[in-house]
Write a protein that holds these residues in place. Structure first.
Motif, short mmCIF file in Angstrom:
data_model
loop_
_atom_site.label_atom_id
_atom_site.label_comp_id
_atom_site.label_asym_id
_atom_site.label_seq_id
_atom_site.Cartn_x
_atom_site.Cartn_y
_atom_site.Cartn_z
N ASN A 1 117.84 91.90 4.46
CA ASN A 1 116.65 92.11 5.30
C ASN A 1 116.77 91.38 6.63
O ASN A 1 116.34 91.90 7.67
N ILE A 2 117.34 90.17 6.61
CA ILE A 2 117.55 89.43 7.86
C ILE A 2 118.49 90.22 8.77
O ILE A 2 118.25 90.37 9.98
N PHE A 3 119.58 90.74 8.18
CA PHE A 3 120.54 91.51 8.98
C PHE A 3 119.90 92.79 9.53
O PHE A 3 120.08 93.13 10.70
N ALA A 4 119.13 93.48 8.66
CA ALA A 4 118.47 94.72 9.10
C ALA A 4 117.47 94.43 10.22
O ALA A 4 117.38 95.18 11.20
N ALA A 5 116.70 93.34 10.07
CA ALA A 5 115.72 92.98 11.09
C ALA A 5 116.41 92.61 12.40
O ALA A 5 115.98 93.02 13.49
N TRP A 6 117.50 91.83 12.29
CA TRP A 6 118.26 91.46 13.50
C TRP A 6 118.81 92.68 14.19
O TRP A 6 118.72 92.82 15.42
N TYR B 1 111.52 88.01 20.93
CA TYR B 1 112.60 88.55 20.11
C TYR B 1 112.68 87.84 18.75
O TYR B 1 112.76 88.48 17.70
N LEU B 2 112.63 86.50 18.78
CA LEU B 2 112.72 85.74 17.54
C LEU B 2 111.51 86.00 16.64
O LEU B 2 111.65 86.17 15.42
N VAL B 3 110.32 86.05 17.26
CA VAL B 3 109.11 86.32 16.48
C VAL B 3 109.19 87.72 15.86
O VAL B 3 108.81 87.91 14.70
N SER B 4 109.71 88.67 16.60
CA SER B 4 109.84 90.04 16.09
C SER B 4 110.81 90.09 14.92
O SER B 4 110.56 90.76 13.92
N CYS B 5 111.94 89.39 15.06
CA CYS B 5 112.92 89.36 13.97
C CYS B 5 112.33 88.74 12.71
O CYS B 5 112.50 89.27 11.60
N VAL B 6 111.64 87.62 12.89
CA VAL B 6 111.03 86.95 11.74
C VAL B 6 109.96 87.85 11.12
O VAL B 6 109.89 88.01 9.89
N GLY B 7 109.12 88.44 11.97
CA GLY B 7 108.06 89.31 11.47
C GLY B 7 108.59 90.51 10.72
O GLY B 7 108.08 90.87 9.66
N LEU B 8 109.65 91.14 11.26
CA LEU B 8 110.23 92.30 10.59
C LEU B 8 110.90 91.90 9.28
O LEU B 8 110.82 92.63 8.29
N LEU C 1 109.93 93.42 5.68
CA LEU C 1 110.91 94.03 4.76
C LEU C 1 110.88 93.32 3.41
O LEU C 1 110.99 93.97 2.35
N ASN C 2 110.74 91.99 3.44
CA ASN C 2 110.65 91.25 2.17
C ASN C 2 109.41 91.66 1.39
O ASN C 2 109.45 91.82 0.17
N SER C 3 108.30 91.83 2.13
CA SER C 3 107.06 92.25 1.48
C SER C 3 107.22 93.64 0.85
O SER C 3 106.75 93.88 -0.27
N TYR C 4 107.90 94.51 1.59
CA TYR C 4 108.13 95.87 1.06
C TYR C 4 108.99 95.81 -0.20
O TYR C 4 108.72 96.50 -1.19
N ASP C 5 110.04 94.99 -0.15
CA ASP C 5 110.92 94.86 -1.33
C ASP C 5 110.15 94.31 -2.53
O ASP C 5 110.32 94.77 -3.66
N LYS C 6 109.29 93.32 -2.25
CA LYS C 6 108.51 92.76 -3.36
C LYS C 6 107.56 93.81 -3.95
O LYS C 6 107.36 93.87 -5.15
N ARG C 7 107.01 94.62 -3.04
CA ARG C 7 106.11 95.68 -3.51
C ARG C 7 106.88 96.70 -4.34
O ARG C 7 106.41 97.15 -5.38
N GLN C 8 108.09 97.02 -3.87
CA GLN C 8 108.92 97.95 -4.62
C GLN C 8 109.26 97.38 -5.99
O GLN C 8 109.18 98.08 -7.01
#
Length: 535
Positions: free
Chosen positions: A13-18, A264-271, A275-282
């Motif tokens: 998720n970090i890589f995808a967000a970056w 940029y950093l805030v956007s990366c962290v937010g995304l 993504l983590n929230s989506y994975d947890k929901r999944q």
């Protein structure tokens, strides 16, 4: 293992967000850079036009003065002298007005009659406003710029304009730190007045210049510059050229860069968090479905297939429901799409077949022709576990049908091999929702299809003047010619049932006959029909 899996998900998720943020910000930065650069160019052109307008305005006043100076006496009479002094007083840009005789001698100026006359250059015998200079005046002992006109009588009237006035107009510090601002001779390109380090583009001749022109290229000082050249409307002998180094068009401040980095950093962290929230929901949804399977919360219901020629239930389509502990009974629309995304559809479908095998085994043994139909998709047919489950169920349920939509078959390259395997095992192959896909005839010719299920949208068109009406008739005719069995879905009215029966479609499915029944409801309905038949 779960910790390792969670860590790998986090890294992914970090890589995808970056990657996503870098791509988006790169595009945004490029667009912003282009926009800012074009804005800077527009501003430079605006600055140039403003300078031209300021200079030309003063030159136009001078030109108008010279046009009306035809009556100035070279003898410097009092009327002429007073007129010249009033003009100088009224126009701060003029420092002196003079009259030159045809022999090139200054005989009179705003200070008075010159005796003896001062030798200068002979008047040019051509119409229109012209310039020469800069020169050092004898009276002011200051550099000045001369604008002149030759009269019809051969005398020249000229105006001296202080050199410092033009230099102020071209002050580089007043115009956004341009690389240079120059008032040049429009024939030669030689600067007459200059602020900055003058240079010209390589491999291109700018002068003479008749119209305003934009130049963006490498100049002879080695720098790439953006320049704007504009002739003066009232004195086309001269042009203004304003230039700036391309690299300096945009001034990027550290505050702007810091702000961009923070966003940029805030956007990366937010995304990443999203993504983590989506994975947890999944994972949560997947865990809920697995829990529901383990707790036997998923159960089958059975949609009867009715042979209207006999009035008998000749089979069922097996459907799934979820008896949710909080939300009550849920239809497939609430959980099947999510199950297809997270892969639990395979576990659900295998459990469905196994449950149907356990619940309907006795019924199928007593009625070997009783059809049991399952909905499948490409994912299920590509799973060896599911195929093995179907083949095992064939032992308990002799008359199994699998229903596959045209859309599923469009994405499966090995579908023909799998269907042939099921066909050899005695499992009937049906196309569900026939006519709503794109390649129905092609599939009928290339795949081992036994049965077509007429989509309920075509059944609903019976008796109505819609686009589906002729398609329904064509489907029935085609099935008859190809010797394919038909089942009509979604039969809800007697008019629909009568039309279908009249056209030879005798197996119906729909609320006109029965809604989907639980096992107890199905067995009770069958027992009641058997009782009526016995009576």
């Amino acid at each position: 293992m779960r910790g390792v899996h969670s860590l790998s998900k986090l890294v992914k998720n970090i890589f995808a967000a970056w990657l996503a943020c870098s791509f988006i910000f790169a595009i945004m930065a490029a667009l912003a850079y282009v926009h800012q650069k074009e804005t800077a160019k527009s501003n430079l052109i605006a600055v140039s036009n403003r300078i031209v307008a300021d200079i030309d305005k003063e030159f136009a006043v001078v030109d108008d003065t010279l046009k009306h100076a035809v009556n100035l006496s070279p003898n410097c009479d009092n009327a002429s002298l007073q007129y010249m002094r009033r003009l100088v007083f009224a126009n701060p840009g003029m420092s002196e007005i003079g009259v030159i005789n045809p022999n090139g001698e200054l005989v009179c100026n705003s200070f008075g009659k010159l005796n003896p006359p001062v030798a200068t250059t002979m008047p040019i015998k051509q119409p229109g406003l012209r310039y020469y200079g800069p020169i050092i005046t004898d009276y002011l002992e200051l550099p000045a710029f001369v604008l002149a006109r030759t009269r019809a009588d051969g005398y020249e009237v000229n105006v001296l304009m202080p050199d410092h006035w033009l230099k102020t107009a071209l002050d580089i510090s007043s115009h956004h730190n341009t690389d240079f601002v120059a008032l040049v001779d429009n024939r030669t390109g030689v600067p007459v007045f200059l602020n900055g380090d003058y240079s010209l583009p390589l491999g291109r001749s700018l002068f003479p210049q008749a119209n305003s022109t934009v130049v963006e290229s490498r100049f002879d000082d080695g720098q790439v510059k953006f320049a704007y050249v504009s002739p003066l409307p009232s004195l086309t002998q001269m042009s203004l050229i304003v230039a700036k180094n391309d690299a300096e068009l945009i001034a990027i401040s550290w505050i702007w860069v810091l702000s961009l980095v923070l966003v940029y950093l805030v956007s990366c962290v937010g995304l990443t968090l999203l993504l983590n929230s989506y994975d947890k929901r999944q994972l949560s949804n997947k865990a809920q479905i697995i829990k529901a399977l383990n707790n036997s919360e998923l159960f089958n219901v059975y949609q009867p297939l009715v042979d209207v020629s006999r009035g008998d239930i000749v089979g069922v389509e097996v459907l799934i429901r979820w008896r949710h502990p909080i939300e009550g009974v849920l239809g497939p629309a609430y959980f099947i799409p999510e199950a297809e995304r997270d892969g639990t559809i395979l576990d659900i479908s295998i459990a469905q077949v196994e449950q149907a095998m356990a619940e309907l085994a006795d019924l199928a043994q007593s009625q070997p022709d009783f059809k049991v139909s399952f909905n499948v998709n490409g994912l299920l047919l590509s799973s060896k576990r599911y195929i093995d489950t179907l083949l095992a169920a064939k032992m308990a349920l002799p008359c199994i049908t699998v229903e596959l939509t045209e859309r599923d078959m469009l994405t499966q390259g090995q579908i023909k091999t799998v269907l042939n395997e099921l066909k050899r095992a005695g499992i009937e192959i049906a196309i569900d929702d026939f006519g709503t896909g794109y390649s129905g005839l092609q599939y009928l010719q290339s795949l081992p299809i036994d049965l077509l299920k007429i989509d309920q949208s075509f059944v609903a068109s019976i008796g109505l003047d819609t686009l589906q009406s002729p398609v329904l008739s064509a489907v029935i005719d085609m099935a008859e010619k190809l010797d394919k069995k038909l089942i009509a879905e979604g039969v809800e009215t007697m008019a629909q049932a009568e039309y279908l029966r009249h056209r030879g479609v005798t197996v119906h499915q729909g609320w006109l006959y029965h809604r989907a029944l639980t096992l107890e409801g199905l067995l009770s309905t069958l027992a009641e029909k058997n009782k009526k038949r016995a009576a």
